[in-house]
Scaffold this active site. Structure first.
Site, PDB file in Angstrom:
ATOM      1  N   GLY A 100      -4.541  -2.555   5.261  1.00  0.00           N
ATOM      2  CA  GLY A 100      -3.816  -3.704   4.719  1.00  0.00           C
ATOM      3  C   GLY A 100      -4.442  -5.037   5.085  1.00  0.00           C
ATOM      4  NE  ARG A 101      -5.750  -4.384  11.363  1.00  0.00           N
ATOM      5  CZ  ARG A 101      -5.131  -3.220  11.445  1.00  0.00           C
ATOM      6  NH1 ARG A 101      -4.009  -3.000  10.762  1.00  0.00           N
ATOM      7  NH2 ARG A 101      -5.607  -2.243  12.202  1.00  0.00           N
ATOM      8  CE  LYS A 125       6.467  -0.882   9.957  1.00  0.00           C
ATOM      9  NZ  LYS A 125       5.517  -0.140   9.143  1.00  0.00           N
ATOM     10  CG  HIS A 185      -2.155 -36.363  16.691  1.00  0.00           C
ATOM     11  ND1 HIS A 185      -2.216 -37.576  17.335  1.00  0.00           N
ATOM     12  CD2 HIS A 185      -3.211 -36.325  15.846  1.00  0.00           C
ATOM     13  CE1 HIS A 185      -3.263 -38.262  16.876  1.00  0.00           C
ATOM     14  NE2 HIS A 185      -3.884 -37.512  15.971  1.00  0.00           N
ATOM     15  CE  LYS A 210      -3.501   2.097   2.921  1.00  0.00           C
ATOM     16  NZ  LYS A 210      -4.374   1.903   4.072  1.00  0.00           N
ATOM     17  CD  GLU A 251       9.714  -5.745   6.956  1.00  0.00           C
ATOM     18  OE1 GLU A 251       9.199  -4.754   6.383  1.00  0.00           O
ATOM     19  OE2 GLU A 251       9.812  -5.826   8.193  1.00  0.00           O
ATOM     20  CD  GLU A 309      -1.013  -4.827  11.664  1.00  0.00           C
ATOM     21  OE1 GLU A 309      -1.676  -4.634  10.637  1.00  0.00           O
ATOM     22  OE2 GLU A 309       0.209  -5.085  11.624  1.00  0.00           O
TER      23      GLU A 309
HETATM   24  O1  F6P Z   1       2.741  -4.276   9.961  1.00  0.00           O
HETATM   25  C1  F6P Z   1       2.335  -3.000   9.646  1.00  0.00           C
HETATM   26  C2  F6P Z   1       1.728  -2.917   8.281  1.00  0.00           C
HETATM   27  O2  F6P Z   1       1.481  -1.576   8.018  1.00  0.00           O
HETATM   28  C3  F6P Z   1       0.459  -3.742   8.114  1.00  0.00           C
HETATM   29  O3  F6P Z   1      -0.642  -3.150   8.660  1.00  0.00           O
HETATM   30  C4  F6P Z   1       0.417  -3.892   6.648  1.00  0.00           C
HETATM   31  O4  F6P Z   1      -0.470  -4.894   6.253  1.00  0.00           O
HETATM   32  C5  F6P Z   1       1.870  -4.201   6.354  1.00  0.00           C
HETATM   33  O5  F6P Z   1       2.595  -3.409   7.259  1.00  0.00           O
HETATM   34  C6  F6P Z   1       2.319  -3.954   4.952  1.00  0.00           C
HETATM   35  O6  F6P Z   1       2.191  -2.616   4.580  1.00  0.00           O
HETATM   36  P1  F6P Z   1       2.317  -2.180   3.059  1.00  0.00           P
HETATM   37  O7  F6P Z   1       1.210  -2.804   2.293  1.00  0.00           O
HETATM   38  O8  F6P Z   1       2.222  -0.685   3.061  1.00  0.00           O
HETATM   39  O9  F6P Z   1       3.652  -2.645   2.554  1.00  0.00           O
END
Ligand code: F6P
Length: 549
Positions: free
Chosen positions: A271-272, A508, A388, A210, A216, A357
């Site tokens: 995002g979620r 972060k 199990h 987003k 990452e 979250e």
């Molecule tokens: O973990 C924080 C967060 O902002 C989540 O809410 C989100 O889903 C994820 O990082 C990824 O964010 P982006 O889509 O901006 O890379």
């Protein structure tokens, strides 16, 4: 000085619930079922392909009445309307919360900041279809003219867990000629292992972010770019091998992805909660446009149910209220989710983000400390494997963990006797948890007396059962939407903002400071605590040891 109450405790129903809890806390599900032979039917609801049983919970009519009155008092009905109508209920980020618009199949306009968002949504759906059809139809070619066969989604959090869960859930419906993979971890092993054996000429990447700034995702995206570039040997490859999904066109352009290859996201989709947005492109590529639309229909069915059903017939509301009952009165601190279907193996991880979250907050909407527990720990695993592994604790541990059992009446893979045995376990476990086994029953079973304490099961371990007819795109949509609205309802009761996530920020920013200290020549200036300082220094010395010595 008296403490100002701004959460649910300020309502008289909260006090009544406390009194009611004192009265019923020593009662047993065994008695409830004995006293009321029709309980199983009475505490159940059917909507479409879902039969929902909530009878194996520590609730009576009075419990539900009080919980529903509480929901009314906190203004749940108004808050639902506010969410669906695009009010900026994500107050700390000043945003509307409109994932429900993404599956609004009613055709009604929906205004945000004076703009009807429905044409934006359908325009993006059309664009997703064009991309998905081109890849599925073999018309999307890589830099050397070879057909694209591998689609790799690079994203994290909601930009990974949603597509990951739904792609796997709908694998049975997928085009097996297309190889779907996902990379999320910044650990280089993830991308290396994911790309292992793939041919760059046949591989396309979806960079799903987003913000298009998430470290990452951007680190993995750069590695993917280099992987294709080193094979292509020119700079023309990006348009053939990279698609962006983002709300920041500037950032995706800076990365090198053209506007034509960029699909839009909006700030009013968290995002979620984004799997039905363009973030679901991987799902559409894998399962096809029609199945994606069926998925949306399932979401929409539950959206309508949540919006319109009275609270005492409203599945997400009932699940949420029972969850509050356990969380705040019984003080059970976690909740297990137990899908009995291999295709749903990723559901617990998906739900962990969605729930934890969203409701892992201790500051209320007024910016004050909430004086009560909010979101529980969500965990789980697929049946029967989990039986199990951790079910021992569920049955006889010192902590009670309420659970949700999720299953399907019809198997997708009708393999001999497997499904009958699977479902026998599914029904057996919730029964064993609820009713346990008394000392007398142990004796009657011929077990030696000295073993009675070890072989007794206390029971009274509550669960919901969600039994769907069959795993389809529509039932997967229903399943996710039920939990989304359950989470929202609980956030309303707890008077917290379920749609921000400031709690992920601190780690972060410290990580970016530490990243410098791991490589810089001079670390004398770093002012970490003594533990972190030592750890960094040990890490540096271990890392720099010559393996040959
Ligand atoms: O973990 C924080 C967060 O902002 C989540 O809410 C989100 O889903 C994820 O990082 C990824 O964010 P982006 O889509 O901006 O890379």
């Amino acid at each position: 000085m008296t403490q100002k109450l701004s959460g649910p405790e300020k309502f008289i129903e909260w006090g009544y619930l406390g009194e009611h809890f004192s009265k019923i806390k020593t009662e047993h599900l065994r008695e409830y079922f004995r006293e009321d032979p029709g309980r199983g039917d009475r505490f159940s609801l059917t909507i479409g392909d879902l039969y929902f049983d909530y009878s194996k919970n520590m609730i009576k009519n009075e419990t539900l009445d009080l919980l529903i009155k509480l929901a009314e008092k906190v203004g749940l009905r108004q808050r639902i309307d506010d969410m669906f109508s695009g009010k900026k209920i994500n107050t700390t980020e000043d945003r509307a919360v409109l994932h429900t618009a993404l599956r609004n199949l009613s055709g009604e306009p929906l205004m945000v900041d004076g703009i009807d968002v429905m044409p934006l949504i359908s325009g993006t759906l059309d664009k997703m279809k064009i991309v998905a059809d081109r890849i599925r139809g073999g018309d999307w070619k890589g830099f050397s003219g070879k057909q694209i066969k591998n689609v790799v989604n690079i994203g994290i959090g909601g930009s990974d867990l949603g597509p990951r869960f739904v792609c796997n859930a709908l694998k049975w419906y997928s085009d097996r000629e297309i190889n779907i993979r996902l990379v999320s971890n910044i650990d280089g092993t993830d991308i290396v292992e994911t790309l292992y054996g793939l041919d760059p000429e046949e591989t396309i990447f979806i960079i799903a972010s987003k913000t298009f700034t998430t470290i990452e995702t951007m680190t993995n995206a750069e590695s993917a770019k280099e992987w294709v570039r080193s094979s292509a040997g020119n700079t023309e490859f990006i348009s053939k091998h990279f698609i962006a999904i983002t709300s920041s066109r500037e950032n995706s352009e800076l990365f090198g992805i053209s506007p034509e290859n960029t699909l839009e996201m909006w700030d009013w989709v968290g995002g979620r909660y984004s799997v039905t947005s363009s973030i679901g492109l991987l799902v559409m590529i894998s399962a096809g446009y029609d199945n994606f639309i069926s998925l949306l229909k399932g979401f929409h069915k539950i959206d309508e149910h949540f919006k319109n059903a009275p609270f005492n017939e409203n599945i997400p509301v009932i699940m949420a209220l029972i969850g509050v009952w356990y969380n705040n009165f019984f003080m059970y601190g976690s909740h297990a989710v137990l899908p009995y279907d291999q295709y749903l193996a990723d559901f617990p991880a998906y739900l962990q983000q969605c729930d934890m979250e969203s409701n892992g907050k201790s500051i209320n909407l007024e910016g004050e400390l909430a004086g009560y527990h909010t979101g529980p720990v969500i965990w789980g695993g697929i049946g029967t494997n989990s039986q199990h592994a951790f079910f021992q604790l569920l049955h006889q541990g010192s902590r009670v963990v309420p659970a949700d059992f999720i299953g399907f009446a019809q198997p997708l893979n009708d393999q001999g006797d497997h499904h009958r045995k699977l479902m026998a376990n599914f029904f057996a476990q919730s029964k064993a948890l609820a009713f346990g086994r008394t000392g007398n029953e142990v004796l009657k079973a011929g077990i030696p007396e000295e073993q009675i304490p070890f072989r007794t099961f206390p029971g009274n371990r509550p669960s919901n059962t969600l039994l769907f007819t069959r795993l389809t795109p529509e039932t997967i949509g229903m399943l996710i939407a039920i939990y989304e609205h359950k989470i929202f309802t609980q956030g309303v009761i707890w008077n917290i903002n379920s749609f921000d996530q400031w709690g992920v920020e601190l780690g972060k920013s410290i990580a970016s400071e530490i990243a410098e200290d791991l490589t810089s020549e001079d670390i004398s200036g770093n002012d970490h605590d003594s533990s972190t300082k030592e750890l960094i220094s040990v890490f540096r010395s271990l890392r720099d040891v010559d393996e040959g010595n």
